[in-house]
Write a protein that holds these residues in place. Structure first.
Motif, PDB file in Angstrom:
ATOM      1  N   TYR A  27       0.860  -1.184   0.000  1.00 14.17           N
ATOM      2  CA  TYR A  27       0.000   0.000   0.000  1.00 14.17           C
ATOM      3  C   TYR A  27       0.891   1.226   0.000  1.00 14.17           C
ATOM      4  O   TYR A  27       1.653   1.430   0.952  1.00 14.17           O
ATOM      5  N   VAL A  32       4.094  -5.110   1.487  1.00 13.25           N
ATOM      6  CA  VAL A  32       3.600  -6.176   2.353  1.00 13.25           C
ATOM      7  C   VAL A  32       4.064  -7.537   1.835  1.00 13.25           C
ATOM      8  O   VAL A  32       4.520  -8.390   2.602  1.00 13.25           O
ATOM      9  N   ARG A  51       0.181 -15.101  10.741  1.00 16.03           N
ATOM     10  CA  ARG A  51      -0.233 -14.233  11.844  1.00 16.03           C
ATOM     11  C   ARG A  51      -1.056 -13.064  11.325  1.00 16.03           C
ATOM     12  O   ARG A  51      -1.024 -12.752  10.137  1.00 16.03           O
ATOM     13  N   ASN A  52      -1.747 -12.403  12.228  1.00 19.74           N
ATOM     14  CA  ASN A  52      -2.474 -11.186  11.866  1.00 19.74           C
ATOM     15  C   ASN A  52      -1.500 -10.200  11.256  1.00 19.74           C
ATOM     16  O   ASN A  52      -0.390 -10.016  11.767  1.00 19.74           O
ATOM     17  N   GLY A  53      -1.923  -9.594  10.155  1.00 24.94           N
ATOM     18  CA  GLY A  53      -1.087  -8.596   9.514  1.00 24.94           C
ATOM     19  C   GLY A  53       0.023  -9.167   8.636  1.00 24.94           C
ATOM     20  O   GLY A  53       0.857  -8.429   8.123  1.00 24.94           O
ATOM     21  N   SER A  54       0.034 -10.495   8.454  1.00 28.65           N
ATOM     22  CA  SER A  54       1.127 -11.101   7.672  1.00 28.65           C
ATOM     23  C   SER A  54       0.961 -10.899   6.173  1.00 28.65           C
ATOM     24  O   SER A  54       1.905 -11.134   5.419  1.00 28.65           O
ATOM     25  N   GLY A  55      -0.236 -10.514   5.723  1.00 32.95           N
ATOM     26  CA  GLY A  55      -0.396 -10.203   4.308  1.00 32.95           C
ATOM     27  C   GLY A  55      -1.293 -11.165   3.537  1.00 32.95           C
ATOM     28  O   GLY A  55      -1.324 -11.136   2.306  1.00 32.95           O
ATOM     29  N   ARG A  56      -2.047 -11.992   4.263  1.00 33.35           N
ATOM     30  CA  ARG A  56      -2.905 -12.983   3.581  1.00 33.35           C
ATOM     31  C   ARG A  56      -4.004 -12.299   2.777  1.00 33.35           C
ATOM     32  O   ARG A  56      -4.230 -12.615   1.613  1.00 33.35           O
ATOM     33  N   SER A  57      -4.701 -11.327   3.404  1.00 30.21           N
ATOM     34  CA  SER A  57      -5.756 -10.618   2.660  1.00 30.21           C
ATOM     35  C   SER A  57      -5.158  -9.838   1.498  1.00 30.21           C
ATOM     36  O   SER A  57      -5.765  -9.741   0.428  1.00 30.21           O
ATOM     37  N   THR A  58      -3.967  -9.290   1.714  1.00 32.07           N
ATOM     38  CA  THR A  58      -3.299  -8.531   0.651  1.00 32.07           C
ATOM     39  C   THR A  58      -3.039  -9.436  -0.556  1.00 32.07           C
ATOM     40  O   THR A  58      -3.235  -9.021  -1.702  1.00 32.07           O
ATOM     41  N   LYS A  61      -6.320  -9.947  -2.363  1.00 26.55           N
ATOM     42  CA  LYS A  61      -6.703  -8.723  -3.088  1.00 26.55           C
ATOM     43  C   LYS A  61      -5.835  -8.525  -4.325  1.00 26.55           C
ATOM     44  O   LYS A  61      -6.310  -8.030  -5.349  1.00 26.55           O
ATOM     45  N   GLU A 180     -11.177 -15.457   5.747  1.00 23.37           N
ATOM     46  CA  GLU A 180     -11.638 -15.551   7.144  1.00 23.37           C
ATOM     47  C   GLU A 180     -13.155 -15.620   7.291  1.00 23.37           C
ATOM     48  O   GLU A 180     -13.764 -14.760   7.937  1.00 23.37           O
TER      49      GLU A 180
HETATM   50  N1  LIG Z   1      -5.695  -0.504   2.964  1.00 22.45           N
HETATM   51  C1  LIG Z   1      -4.502  -0.556   3.583  1.00 22.45           C
HETATM   52  N2  LIG Z   1      -3.699   0.521   3.608  1.00 22.45           N
HETATM   53  C2  LIG Z   1      -2.490   0.469   4.220  1.00 22.45           C
HETATM   54  N3  LIG Z   1      -2.003  -0.626   4.828  1.00 22.45           N
HETATM   55  C3  LIG Z   1      -2.765  -1.735   4.843  1.00 22.45           C
HETATM   56  C4  LIG Z   1      -4.051  -1.752   4.221  1.00 22.45           C
HETATM   57  N4  LIG Z   1      -4.582  -2.994   4.390  1.00 22.45           N
HETATM   58  C5  LIG Z   1      -3.664  -3.693   5.081  1.00 22.45           C
HETATM   59  N5  LIG Z   1      -2.574  -2.958   5.352  1.00 22.45           N
HETATM   60  C6  LIG Z   1      -1.362  -3.420   6.080  1.00 22.45           C
HETATM   61  O1  LIG Z   1      -0.765  -4.455   5.337  1.00 22.45           O
HETATM   62  C7  LIG Z   1      -0.293  -5.486   6.207  1.00 22.45           C
HETATM   63  C8  LIG Z   1      -0.919  -6.808   5.816  1.00 22.45           C
HETATM   64  O2  LIG Z   1      -2.317  -6.723   6.009  1.00 22.45           O
HETATM   65  P1  LIG Z   1      -3.318  -7.887   5.587  1.00 22.45           P
HETATM   66  O3  LIG Z   1      -4.683  -7.351   5.727  1.00 22.45           O
HETATM   67  O4  LIG Z   1      -2.922  -8.440   4.265  1.00 22.45           O
HETATM   68  O5  LIG Z   1      -2.999  -8.988   6.706  1.00 22.45           O
HETATM   69  P2  LIG Z   1      -3.730 -10.351   7.049  1.00 22.45           P
HETATM   70  O6  LIG Z   1      -2.705 -11.423   7.016  1.00 22.45           O
HETATM   71  O7  LIG Z   1      -4.914 -10.516   6.205  1.00 22.45           O
HETATM   72  O8  LIG Z   1      -4.108 -10.186   8.586  1.00 22.45           O
HETATM   73  P3  LIG Z   1      -5.485  -9.761   9.299  1.00 22.45           P
HETATM   74  O9  LIG Z   1      -6.635 -10.117   8.418  1.00 22.45           O
HETATM   75  O10 LIG Z   1      -5.458 -10.540  10.549  1.00 22.45           O
HETATM   76  O11 LIG Z   1      -5.348  -8.292   9.540  1.00 22.45           O
HETATM   77  C9  LIG Z   1      -0.618  -5.031   7.602  1.00 22.45           C
HETATM   78  O12 LIG Z   1       0.528  -4.447   8.136  1.00 22.45           O
HETATM   79  C10 LIG Z   1      -1.717  -4.001   7.422  1.00 22.45           C
HETATM   80  O13 LIG Z   1      -1.670  -3.042   8.423  1.00 22.45           O
END
Ligand SMILES: Nc1ncnc2c1ncn2[C@@H]1O[C@H](COP(=O)(O)OP(=O)(O)OP(=O)(O)O)[C@@H](O)[C@H]1O
Ligand SMILES: [Mg+2]
Length: 254
Positions: A27, A32, A51-58, A61, A180
């Protein structure tokens, strides 16, 4: 300019149904994903842990082309690296985002019909996944049937989650990305959601499931990938994952 019909692409023999290779994404200035590579075979169920924030949703997307990234994203022989989100859908990828994106003012029935592939508008890029009907979902989930004509917004969180997955399946994906789905749901609803994912897999839909609850992931999926430092740090079968407790302590437990 004349428009030629594009022939339906075929998968390259021996190549997986889906492959995201060397994905770098993030981002703005913050990166990420630092070269994530992940494959899903035809009809395979893969859990993506981390882990939370590891980048799975990223990663999901990026695959859906909702955020920019570099690397290769191949679905059934189609390169999606520079594609638009609707082209990822046309190539056979369904997506259930984290936030249960139903249309609150539309009825359950209307929400389902929005998922139908728009064949008259855009021919599909390749072979589709199994077809689903509203009646099938209503048979599986009598709750949705009872509320068929109720606005989606008044459903419980679990019912909205079910509806989101059903709607994605209506698009006849060959690969379904699910982010999730059980978060915040009651145990009874978690069972239903897991049952629906299993039913989709039984009918041949490949699944890429991001799931925080290890028991559900191990129960529903055949193979496990773990994300850490923006890459895939483990790729193996469920038994291989279970026999390697170091993976858990290093990359999953907090
Ligand atoms: N729209 C955004 N803008 C800026 N940073 C983002 C955005 N979405 C996510 N991030 C950051 O990118 C990193 C990865 O986020 P992501 O959502 O991919 O994690 P995740 O593995 O899905 O974890 P969780 O769902 O538990 O948050 C995190 O540090 C998060 O803060
Ligand atoms: Mg997430």
């Amino acid at each position: 300019m004349t428009h030629h019909a594009t022939p339906a692409p075929r998968s390259i023999p021996g190549s997986p149904l889906f492959e995201a290779r060397d994905i770098v994404a993030g981002y703005g200035e913050s990166r990420v994903l630092h070269g994530a590579t992940l494959r899903v075979g035809e009809g395979e169920t893969l859990a993506l842990l981390g882990r939370n924030g590891s980048g799975r949703s990223t990663l999901l997307k990026t695959i859906m082309r909702l955020i920019a990234g570099t690397g290769s994203i191949m679905m059934a022989g189609v390169e999606l690296a520079r594609a638009k989100p609707h082209e990822a859908a046309r190539a056979g990828i369904g997506y259930v985002p984290e936030n249960r994106a139903i249309f609150p003012d539309l009825t359950v029935r209307e929400n389902l019909s929005i998922g139908l592939p728009q064949r008259h508008r855009a021919p599909q890029a390749g072979p589709r996944g199994p077809q689903w009907s509203e009646d099938e979902f209503f048979e599986l989930f009598p709750n949705l049937k009872r509320r068929a004509n109720v606005a989606g917004g008044v459903l419980s969180g679990g019912e909205q989650q079910m509806l989101t997955i059903c709607r994605a399946l209506m698009g006849e994906p060959r690969l379904l990305l699910i982010d999730e789905p059980t978060e915040g749901l009651s145990l009874a609803m978690i069972d239903q959601v897991a049952g629906l994912i299993r039913e989709a897999a039984r009918r041949g839909v490949a699944i890429l499931l991001v799931e925080q609850k290890l028991t559900i992931a191990l129960d529903v999926c055949q193979r496990i990938n773990v994300m850490g430092h923006g890459q895939i740090v483990f790729d193996g079968s469920v038994p291989a994952f279970q026999s390697d407790p170091a993976i858990r302590s290093e990359w999953l437990e907090v």
